[in-house]
Design a protein around this motif. Structure first.
Motif, PDB file in Angstrom:
ATOM      1  N   SER A 242      -3.127  -0.528   4.907  1.00  0.00           N
ATOM      2  CA  SER A 242      -1.868  -0.645   4.829  1.00  0.00           C
ATOM      3  C   SER A 242      -1.352  -1.398   3.532  1.00  0.00           C
ATOM      4  N   ARG A 243      -2.426  -2.081   2.856  1.00  0.00           N
ATOM      5  CA  ARG A 243      -2.168  -2.978   1.555  1.00  0.00           C
ATOM      6  C   ARG A 243      -1.898  -1.952   0.515  1.00  0.00           C
ATOM      7  N   LYS A 244      -2.650  -0.897   0.421  1.00  0.00           N
ATOM      8  CA  LYS A 244      -2.460   0.169  -0.485  1.00  0.00           C
ATOM      9  C   LYS A 244      -2.491  -0.352  -2.014  1.00  0.00           C
ATOM     10  N   SER A 245      -3.492  -0.889  -2.238  1.00  0.00           N
ATOM     11  CA  SER A 245      -3.860  -1.407  -3.537  1.00  0.00           C
ATOM     12  C   SER A 245      -4.692  -0.494  -4.216  1.00  0.00           C
ATOM     13  N   LEU A 246      -4.122   0.030  -5.423  1.00  0.00           N
ATOM     14  CA  LEU A 246      -4.674   1.101  -6.128  1.00  0.00           C
ATOM     15  C   LEU A 246      -5.752   0.737  -6.630  1.00  0.00           C
ATOM     16  N   ILE A 247      -5.797  -0.366  -7.206  1.00  0.00           N
ATOM     17  CA  ILE A 247      -7.168  -1.129  -7.888  1.00  0.00           C
ATOM     18  C   ILE A 247      -8.446  -1.365  -6.779  1.00  0.00           C
ATOM     19  N   GLU A 248      -7.945  -1.814  -5.621  1.00  0.00           N
ATOM     20  CA  GLU A 248      -8.899  -1.826  -4.682  1.00  0.00           C
ATOM     21  C   GLU A 248      -9.526  -0.521  -4.084  1.00  0.00           C
ATOM     22  N   GLY A 249      -8.449   0.510  -3.824  1.00  0.00           N
ATOM     23  CA  GLY A 249      -8.728   1.729  -3.407  1.00  0.00           C
ATOM     24  C   GLY A 249      -9.874   2.493  -4.448  1.00  0.00           C
ATOM     25  N   CYS A 250      -9.763   2.248  -5.881  1.00  0.00           N
ATOM     26  CA  CYS A 250     -10.562   2.997  -6.583  1.00  0.00           C
ATOM     27  C   CYS A 250     -11.874   2.165  -6.838  1.00  0.00           C
ATOM     28  N   ARG A 251     -11.787   1.035  -6.671  1.00  0.00           N
ATOM     29  CA  ARG A 251     -12.958   0.171  -6.611  1.00  0.00           C
ATOM     30  C   ARG A 251     -13.930   0.521  -5.507  1.00  0.00           C
ATOM     31  N   LYS A 252     -13.307   0.628  -4.261  1.00  0.00           N
ATOM     32  CA  LYS A 252     -14.078   1.090  -3.049  1.00  0.00           C
ATOM     33  C   LYS A 252     -14.524   2.266  -3.235  1.00  0.00           C
ATOM     34  N   ALA A 253     -13.785   3.235  -3.668  1.00  0.00           N
ATOM     35  CA  ALA A 253     -14.237   4.583  -3.792  1.00  0.00           C
ATOM     36  C   ALA A 253     -15.253   4.611  -4.939  1.00  0.00           C
ATOM     37  N   TYR A 254     -15.415   3.940  -5.942  1.00  0.00           N
ATOM     38  CA  TYR A 254     -16.463   4.114  -7.155  1.00  0.00           C
ATOM     39  C   TYR A 254     -17.726   3.314  -6.289  1.00  0.00           C
ATOM     40  N   ALA A 255     -17.642   2.087  -5.440  1.00  0.00           N
ATOM     41  CA  ALA A 255     -18.703   1.805  -4.777  1.00  0.00           C
ATOM     42  C   ALA A 255     -19.259   2.588  -3.824  1.00  0.00           C
ATOM     43  N   ASP A 256     -18.567   3.322  -3.244  1.00  0.00           N
ATOM     44  CA  ASP A 256     -19.145   4.354  -2.165  1.00  0.00           C
ATOM     45  C   ASP A 256     -20.027   5.307  -3.211  1.00  0.00           C
ATOM     46  N   LEU A 257     -19.620   5.745  -4.650  1.00  0.00           N
ATOM     47  CA  LEU A 257     -20.148   7.020  -5.244  1.00  0.00           C
ATOM     48  C   LEU A 257     -21.312   6.210  -5.713  1.00  0.00           C
ATOM     49  N   LEU A 258     -21.632   4.924  -5.938  1.00  0.00           N
ATOM     50  CA  LEU A 258     -22.900   4.408  -6.394  1.00  0.00           C
ATOM     51  C   LEU A 258     -23.942   4.515  -5.417  1.00  0.00           C
TER      52      LEU A 258
END
Length: 256
Positions: free
Chosen positions: A160-176
């Protein structure tokens, strides 16, 4: 220290709050990245909508060493507060305009563009065939972009926080965690995200008199300006930079 050249794709970002012609910087980008012979691409934004120009031909003519007319015309055509550039050296997929970056996808109400350098070891497993959107592209970078899109949307749906920065950071961490090398520039036309994994980037901040913009590239584009060297920090998996206009608003690590 002399810059070390390697046979890898090169990436470019200009970030400002005002429309910018980057033909001079892009010309230097093409010249210093002329070893990348499998095509080029440029993305810019107008009123929030992305426009992408791409070619499977080199940006520099092989015989003459001059800028190709197509690339020259593209640099003159793009006026944008955010500009992404890419010079391709084939590592996966075929030589095709559709495999050239930047790629574009629309989600969460934005036109997103992405350029990538590196190789995804298991790119065929990143996204199921029935969930792929860049159907004309058969390289790993297209699958990486689709993977990031899916993970960013999933984050938004569950947090629910919907932080775009955190969303992209988490997606990239999953990619790694999927195994590979992932230097990436990602933008939604308002904010730009840079993920530095296995190569050095060079950052230049130009003040208002010089254009009020941030330039970032895998190539040092000029010899008479003070470029800042940016790498992933020791003992960290990768680094994430976030730009809003010329301002660096986030500089954080993605831990191992």
């Amino acid at each position: 220290m002399a810059e070390v050249f390697c046979h890898e794709c090169d990436l470019f970002l200009l970030s400002s709050h005002q429309d910018y012609f980057a033909n001079s910087a892009l010309t230097r980008f093409a010249g210093r990245g002329s070893r990348n012979i499998h095509g080029w691409g440029i993305a810019g934004y107008r009123h929030g909508r992305a426009n992408v120009l791409r070619s499977a031909d080199p940006a520099i003519e092989k015989e003459s060493g001059d800028l190709s007319r197509e690339f020259y015309m593209a640099t003159k055509a793009v006026s944008s507060p955010i500009i992404l550039g890419h010079l391709r050296f084939l590592s996966a997929g075929t030589v095709s305009e559709f495999n050239n970056h930047p790629f574009k996808l629309n989600f969460l109400g934005y036109d997103w563009t992405m350029v990538h350098n590196g190789t995804a070891t298991n790119h065929e497993t990143l996204v199921p065939h029935d969930e792929r959107l860049l159907l004309e592209s058969d390289n790993d970078s297209a699958r990486i972009f689709e993977f990031l899109r899916k993970r960013i949307i999933e984050y938004y749906l569950r947090d629910s926080r919907k932080s775009l920065i955190e969303g992209c950071r988490k997606a990239y961490a999953d990619l790694l965690n999927t195994d590979g090398e992932f230097n990436i520039i990602l933008s939604n036309g308002h904010i730009s995200f840079v993920f530095i994994h296995h190569r050095t980037f060079y950052l230049l901040n130009r003040d208002k008199q010089m254009g009020d913009a941030a330039l970032l590239s895998t190539l040092r584009l000029t010899d008479d300006e003070e470029w800042i060297t940016v790498d992933a920090r020791q003992n960290k998996e990768a680094r994430m930079l976030v730009f809003s206009g010329p301002t660096l608003i986030f500089n954080g690590d993605i831990p191992r």
